[in-house]
Motif scaffolding. Structure first.
Motif, PDB file in Angstrom:
ATOM      1  N   ASN A 124       8.674   4.479 -10.747  1.00  0.00           N
ATOM      2  CA  ASN A 124       9.105   5.131  -9.509  1.00  0.00           C
ATOM      3  C   ASN A 124       7.923   5.611  -8.681  1.00  0.00           C
ATOM      4  OD1 ASN A 124      11.792   4.735 -10.124  1.00  0.00           O
ATOM      5  ND2 ASN A 124      12.070   6.747 -11.070  1.00  0.00           N
ATOM      6  N   TRP A 125       6.921   6.143  -9.339  1.00  0.00           N
ATOM      7  CA  TRP A 125       5.726   6.631  -8.619  1.00  0.00           C
ATOM      8  C   TRP A 125       5.012   5.473  -7.937  1.00  0.00           C
ATOM      9  CZ3 TRP A 125       0.438   5.746  -9.679  1.00  0.00           C
ATOM     10  CH2 TRP A 125      -0.444   6.537  -8.912  1.00  0.00           C
ATOM     11  N   THR A 126       4.950   4.329  -8.624  1.00  0.00           N
ATOM     12  CA  THR A 126       4.289   3.153  -8.037  1.00  0.00           C
ATOM     13  C   THR A 126       5.055   2.644  -6.816  1.00  0.00           C
ATOM     14  OG1 THR A 126       3.508   2.524 -10.233  1.00  0.00           O
ATOM     15  CG2 THR A 126       3.440   0.829  -8.524  1.00  0.00           C
TER      16      THR A 126
ATOM     17  N   TYR B 213       5.763   1.986  -0.802  1.00  0.00           N
ATOM     18  CA  TYR B 213       6.560   2.166   0.416  1.00  0.00           C
ATOM     19  C   TYR B 213       5.856   3.064   1.436  1.00  0.00           C
ATOM     20  CZ  TYR B 213      10.472   0.064  -2.108  1.00  0.00           C
ATOM     21  OH  TYR B 213      11.292  -0.782  -2.806  1.00  0.00           O
ATOM     22  N   ARG B 214       5.183   4.116   0.934  1.00  0.00           N
ATOM     23  CA  ARG B 214       4.470   5.007   1.847  1.00  0.00           C
ATOM     24  C   ARG B 214       3.317   4.278   2.528  1.00  0.00           C
ATOM     25  NH1 ARG B 214       3.014   8.645  -1.537  1.00  0.00           N
ATOM     26  NH2 ARG B 214       4.814  10.018  -1.246  1.00  0.00           N
TER      27      ARG B 214
ATOM     28  N   GLU C 160       2.910   3.657   6.566  1.00  0.00           N
ATOM     29  CA  GLU C 160       1.743   4.114   7.317  1.00  0.00           C
ATOM     30  C   GLU C 160       1.106   2.977   8.098  1.00  0.00           C
ATOM     31  OE1 GLU C 160      -0.727   5.836   4.378  1.00  0.00           O
ATOM     32  OE2 GLU C 160       0.404   7.735   4.281  1.00  0.00           O
ATOM     33  N   GLN C 161       1.081   1.789   7.525  1.00  0.00           N
ATOM     34  CA  GLN C 161       0.534   0.640   8.243  1.00  0.00           C
ATOM     35  C   GLN C 161       1.400   0.260   9.443  1.00  0.00           C
ATOM     36  OE1 GLN C 161       0.192  -2.434   5.305  1.00  0.00           O
ATOM     37  NE2 GLN C 161      -1.638  -1.528   4.318  1.00  0.00           N
ATOM     38  N   ALA C 162       2.723   0.339   9.274  1.00  0.00           N
ATOM     39  CA  ALA C 162       3.618  -0.060  10.364  1.00  0.00           C
ATOM     40  C   ALA C 162       3.550   0.893  11.543  1.00  0.00           C
ATOM     41  CB  ALA C 162       5.054  -0.141   9.846  1.00  0.00           C
ATOM     42  N   PHE C 163       3.303   2.182  11.255  1.00  0.00           N
ATOM     43  CA  PHE C 163       3.313   3.168  12.343  1.00  0.00           C
ATOM     44  C   PHE C 163       1.925   3.736  12.626  1.00  0.00           C
ATOM     45  CE2 PHE C 163       7.604   3.249  10.639  1.00  0.00           C
ATOM     46  CZ  PHE C 163       8.356   3.140  11.791  1.00  0.00           C
TER      47      PHE C 163
END
Length: 441
Positions: free
Chosen positions: A26-28, A33-34, A38-41
């Motif tokens: 889950n941590w991975t 996803y984070r 961050e890359q998309a926005f």
């Protein structure tokens, strides 16, 4: 607790490993996803809502628009002179948001006739007209700029509802009936008697000779029984009026009636295609809906004072108005054509029997824009009389939101109404002309 067996210890170890594996997984996933978010926005994007009216260069954005061939030129929007207008005119003509208490004489989409009572509520659909340029009295104040929204003229690939040399034929479904020998007037009574059977006005035209001009056939043909007269007939069913477009059913019934009559008298009937004619009716009605505007000027009392019906009647008649049976005063020209009218700002009409005892907090002068020619001159005349009433009654000229009318707002409205009349003329429907009077009846 007793000693654990080797099996129990093994199961506990496996459980711990599974729990740790789920936590690590889950941590991975969360980190991945984070990172993607961050890359998309990471790039800065312009706020669409905040930047809707500004271009990339910081200049005011020009909205895309379609041309009708009679676009508005708004000099005050270039100089910013009229700061109390709530919106700038960017299109050819833009349609007002009609006051909910009253309606402009617009057409229902269903094609069914509706009862119109323009004085049911506290104010009419008010489009303030411009004051005369030579008037000394100027009243300043905020104004809510009414806007008109008119669809653009059809492109070259579409069938225009009104164009060509014979504009009257373009607003009618026209059937032509001809035979070698003249029709007897008594025979024509069969079709003339059915003029009111098709929900829209019907006219019958005739030619006495092949090279003669068309003339309207009178309804009293029975008074000339047996007299042969017309050799060519033309039946004209109007495609639209203020009740909406003609129905496809009515078109078919009119065509069937013409064909049946032609067969009965050994004549030849030429009837246009029903589907195409119905499409023309819809387009014509849509265009008429866009230019069907009622312009009004409200004069309301100050504070808690009221106007008396007796004083209103004296003033109105002194200015040339005449009271009609329906409860409104009408100002007519030398040909008895109504130029503009005066009605009660409140619901009760000005009835001849009760006007002497009536009191009201306001009156409204209004003009039926499509039904008058020389709109600018008529507007100036109406505004001049509105100012005369305002002075004599001690009232205030306001729009439908009870805001005092400013010179700049009045000037813009006058330009918009002039543009509406120009567009009508460009579509071969001159304001105040015979065709306009038929369509906007």
């Amino acid at each position: 607790m007793g000693n654990l067996s080797e099996l129990q210890i093994s199961l506990i170890g496996v459980g711990i490993v599974v729990v740790l594996g789920v936590i690590v997984f889950n941590w991975t996933q969360q980190r991945r996803y984070r990172r993607n978010a961050e890359q998309a926005f990471s790039r800065e994007h312009e706020d669409i809502l905040l930047g809707a009216g500004v271009s990339a260069k910081g200049e005011e954005r020009i909205e895309p628009r379609l041309s009708t061939g009679a676009e508005l030129h708004d000099p005050e929007s270039e100089t910013g002179a009229d700061s109390n207008a709530s919106s700038k005119v960017t299109g050819p003509v833009q349609k007002a948001n009609v006051h909910p208490a009253l309606r402009s004489p617009s057409r229902p989409k269903t094609g069914k006739a509706v009862e119109r009572n323009w004085f049911k509520g506290p104010a009419s659909f008010s489009v303030p007209a411009r004051r005369s340029a030579d008037e000394d009295s100027r009243r300043e104040g905020a104004v809510v700029q009414e806007k008109f929204n008119m669809s653009a003229a059809p492109s070259g690939d579409e069938e225009r509802p009104v164009e060509g040399d014979n504009a009257s034929d373009a607003v009618d479904y026209v059937v032509q009936i001809a035979r070698e020998t003249p029709f007897a007037d008594l025979t024509l009574a069969d079709v003339l008697d059915r003029k009111s059977d098709f929900s829209k006005p019907v006219r019958w035209m005739g030619k006495r000779e092949a090279d003669a001009s068309w003339e309207e056939i009178p309804a009293d043909t029975r008074s000339r029984e047996g007299k042969a007269s017309y050799i060519n007939l033309k039946g004209c069913l109007q495609l639209a009026d203020r009740a909406g477009p003609v129905s496809e059913v009515s078109l078919r019934e009119f065509r069937d009636m013409a064909e049946s009559f032609a067969a009965r008298v050994n004549a030849t009937a030429h009837c246009p295609d029903i589907h195409k004619s119905y499409s023309r009716a819809l387009m014509l009605d849509e265009f008429c809906t866009q230019v069907d505007v009622m312009a009004g000027i409200n004069i309301i009392s100050r504070d808690t004072s009221v106007f008396t019906g007796a004083k209103i009647r004296v003033m109105a008649e002194a200015c040339g108005f005449k009271l009609g049976d329906e409860g409104m005063f009408h100002y007519r020209d030398e040909n008895n054509i109504v130029l503009f009218s005066l009605g009660n700002y409140e619901p009760p009409p000005f009835l001849p029997d009760s006007i002497r005892t009536l009191t009201t907090r306001g009156i409204t002068l209004f003009l039926d824009v499509p039904r008058v020619a020389n709109g600018e001159r008529i507007f100036n005349q109406m505004v001049h009389l509105a100012e005369t009433f305002s002075e004599a009654l001690g009232g205030l000229m306001v729009d439908d939101n009870r805001m005092p009318l400013s010179d700049g707002g009045i000037r813009k409205i006058k330009q918009q109404l002039s543009s509406i009349q120009s567009v009508m003329a460009a579509r071969s429907i001159p304001p105040g002309g015979q065709i306009a009077l038929r369509l906007f009846a």
